[in-house]
Design an enzyme around this catalytic site. Sequence first.
Site, PDB file in Angstrom:
ATOM      1  N   ASP A  79       0.819  -1.208   0.000  1.00 47.60           N
ATOM      2  CA  ASP A  79       0.000   0.000   0.000  1.00 47.60           C
ATOM      3  C   ASP A  79       0.861   1.270   0.000  1.00 47.60           C
ATOM      4  O   ASP A  79       1.979   1.261   0.526  1.00 47.60           O
ATOM      5  CB  ASP A  79      -0.883  -0.026   1.264  1.00 47.60           C
TER       6      ASP A  79
HETATM    7  C1  LIG Z   1       3.761  -7.306 -11.139  1.00 45.15           C
HETATM    8  C2  LIG Z   1       3.613  -6.633  -9.820  1.00 45.15           C
HETATM    9  C3  LIG Z   1       3.526  -7.481  -8.633  1.00 45.15           C
HETATM   10  C4  LIG Z   1       3.560  -5.265  -9.778  1.00 45.15           C
HETATM   11  C5  LIG Z   1       3.449  -4.470  -8.587  1.00 45.15           C
HETATM   12  C6  LIG Z   1       3.038  -3.051  -8.858  1.00 45.15           C
HETATM   13  C7  LIG Z   1       2.380  -2.507  -7.643  1.00 45.15           C
HETATM   14  C8  LIG Z   1       3.264  -1.925  -6.610  1.00 45.15           C
HETATM   15  C9  LIG Z   1       1.049  -2.638  -7.501  1.00 45.15           C
HETATM   16  C10 LIG Z   1       0.301  -2.164  -6.317  1.00 45.15           C
HETATM   17  C11 LIG Z   1      -1.062  -1.714  -6.745  1.00 45.15           C
HETATM   18  C12 LIG Z   1      -1.936  -1.188  -5.674  1.00 45.15           C
HETATM   19  C13 LIG Z   1      -3.353  -1.127  -6.066  1.00 45.15           C
HETATM   20  C14 LIG Z   1      -1.488  -0.790  -4.449  1.00 45.15           C
HETATM   21  C15 LIG Z   1      -2.262  -0.169  -3.372  1.00 45.15           C
HETATM   22  O1  LIG Z   1      -1.648   1.071  -2.974  1.00 45.15           O
HETATM   23  P1  LIG Z   1      -2.026   2.425  -3.694  1.00 45.15           P
HETATM   24  O2  LIG Z   1      -1.172   2.551  -4.850  1.00 45.15           O
HETATM   25  O3  LIG Z   1      -3.474   2.436  -3.870  1.00 45.15           O
HETATM   26  O4  LIG Z   1      -1.550   3.566  -2.746  1.00 45.15           O
HETATM   27  P2  LIG Z   1      -2.401   4.639  -1.953  1.00 45.15           P
HETATM   28  O5  LIG Z   1      -2.938   3.883  -0.773  1.00 45.15           O
HETATM   29  O6  LIG Z   1      -1.361   5.632  -1.600  1.00 45.15           O
HETATM   30  O7  LIG Z   1      -3.478   5.225  -2.811  1.00 45.15           O
END
Ligand SMILES: CC(C)=CCC/C(C)=C/CC/C(C)=C/COP(=O)(O)OP(=O)(O)O
Length: 303
Positions: A79
């Site tokens: 996250d």
């Molecule tokens: C192939 C592979 C495993 C790739 C990984 C890429 C990656 C880090 C994906 C995470 C996507 C996601 C929805 C994360 C949640 O945090 P957020 O980005 O929604 O963060 P926030 O809570 O700050 O909005």
Amino acid sequence: MALALQFQQIFLSPTRFCSQSKSTNPLFSLKLPPTPSIHPLAFALNAAISNINASAEEALLPAPLRRELMPNHVAVIMDGNRRWAKMRGLPVALGYEAGFRAVGNLIELCGDWGIRILTLYAFSSDNWFRPKVEVDFLMGLFERGLKNELEHFARAGIRISIIGDSSKLPKSLQNLIDKVVKTTKENSRLHVVVAVNYSGQHDVVQACQSIAQKVKDGIIEPKDISSFLVEQELQTNCIDFPCPDLLIRTSGELRLSNFLLWQLAYAELFFTHSHWPDFGEAEFLEALCSFQQRQRRYGTQSS
Ligand SMILES: CC(C)=CCC/C(C)=C/CC/C(C)=C/COP(=O)(O)OP(=O)(O)O
């Protein structure tokens, strides 16, 4: 956009998921005969190689960690990618890119430190409700990442599996997933399970449906339904240790967000305020040290 590209070129130059795997060094897999050889010199040589072997294995693990207490299965809620980007005044896409690089580092560490399974929450079934441009970017990132790293996974002994409903993903990504899963299925050094379009509640529902069908078909009776049977029907049945020992969640939120709801029943939890792109070796070590100090009682014995 030009600024983003420039940043990408300067700070986010493509890195390999795993550097040269230390465990593929033939010294580490050298099998010595259980009994000493007849010639004393041969025996001394064997003993010396044996010591090198043992110390090399130990050298892979940072000092405070104890090999016998390492978790088999680590699950991660990655996250805080968007917050990481926003805090720096960067486009959200660069947060995901940086998060992707953190995944590469973690895979390398898990391989080096003898963790058997790493399950990553890459995209929940609720993430479809994000802006389309963001969803498209993430799908592209998964595709690019899998394509670029396939050869490397194969060489580094990394097996890839996917859990979640991949039928909703772009067709090109589905085809690539099939290829990656097939190509890496015999690898055994580290099993990386990527949860894409995953919902823990749906996983339990589909397990119930499958069990109900078996009852209807007369294959089992209701009294045969047990925790073991349910576990067999969950999507994590593709792995050796379906239940994670340790769950890590970054970015300060203290919730499970519909991830592995059944499987996390007895997991130890580690929460950190760091955003996912900043989660590196020092913090993973901290999570593992914390895990190794826990007393896991599974609700049975007292301490
Ligand atoms: C192939 C592979 C495993 C790739 C990984 C890429 C990656 C880090 C994906 C995470 C996507 C996601 C929805 C994360 C949640 O945090 P957020 O980005 O929604 O963060 P926030 O809570 O700050 O909005």
